[in-house]
Design a protein around this motif. Structure first.
Motif, PDB file in Angstrom:
ATOM      1  N   LYS A  66       0.692  -1.484   0.112  1.00  0.00           N
ATOM      2  CA  LYS A  66       0.104   0.161  -0.241  1.00  0.00           C
ATOM      3  C   LYS A  66       1.023   1.394   0.255  1.00  0.00           C
ATOM      4  N   GLY A  80       1.975   2.574  -3.264  1.00  0.00           N
ATOM      5  CA  GLY A  80       0.986   3.056  -4.306  1.00  0.00           C
ATOM      6  C   GLY A  80       0.503   1.941  -5.278  1.00  0.00           C
ATOM      7  N   LYS A  90      -4.207   0.026  -3.059  1.00  0.00           N
ATOM      8  CA  LYS A  90      -5.154   0.087  -2.064  1.00  0.00           C
ATOM      9  C   LYS A  90      -6.028  -0.556  -1.335  1.00  0.00           C
ATOM     10  N   GLN A 137      -9.793  -1.205   1.261  1.00  0.00           N
ATOM     11  CA  GLN A 137     -11.195  -0.329   1.458  1.00  0.00           C
ATOM     12  C   GLN A 137     -11.593  -1.484   2.250  1.00  0.00           C
ATOM     13  N   ALA A 157      -3.893   0.088  -7.048  1.00  0.00           N
ATOM     14  CA  ALA A 157      -4.234   1.514  -6.914  1.00  0.00           C
ATOM     15  C   ALA A 157      -3.483   2.472  -8.310  1.00  0.00           C
TER      16      ALA A 157
END
Length: 154
Positions: free
Chosen positions: A51, A54, A57, A59, A69
């Motif tokens: 993460k 980048g 990502k 949720q 991402a």
């Protein structure tokens, strides 16, 4: 001899699996860990490392999990390996001899200096889109176990 860690291997496999799941929302570490045949807690730690640079990502919530991402044609093998294993491998002696270098080279120094640069460049140049193009669905299903009763990712 392994050039990358088990963690990096899981990370690479997870990126491949997540890329095949793209468009279907986030995928949970629990689901991925079953498919990759690895402990969920360990995979969660690995995914967390992806993460910060980048690559992934996350949720939270009922349909929570991780997702890419950025598109797979923008993610290189080196991005993932560097996030998990770092880049020390490309600076160290093949034999792990402290002080090995141009002044006091080991017997493998000259060869390894050239070859590790080639490997590093290949990893930087190879995107997951290219990996996906070269991978058959049968190989994916066999190696990553998605055909064994788990929801299909394709």
């Amino acid at each position: 001899m392994r050039l990358i860690s088990q963690g990096a291997q899981y990370a690479i496999s997870a990126i491949i699996a997540i890329s095949k799941h793209a468009g279907d929302g986030a995928i949970s570490a629990s689901h991925l860990s079953k498919s990759l045949n690895c402990p969920t807690a360990y995979l969660s730690q690995i995914l967390a490392k992806l993460k910060k640079p980048g690559i992934l990502k996350s949720q939270r919530g009922l349909n929570g999990g991780v997702y890419l991402a950025k598109p797979i044609h923008e993610i290189t093998m080196m991005d993932v390996i560097a996030a998990i294993d770092g880049t020390e491998f490309f600076d160290k002696c093949f034999m792990g001899i402290e002080g090995c270098g141009n002044i006091e080279p080991c017997p493998f120094h000259e060869f390894w200096s050239v070859e590790r640069k080639k490997i590093e460049q290949w990893l930087k140049d190879t995107t997951f889109a290219e990996v996906d193009e070269k991978m058959s669905q049968a190989w994916f299903d066999l190696r990553l176990q998605f055909s064994k009763g788990l929801p299909s990712l394709r």
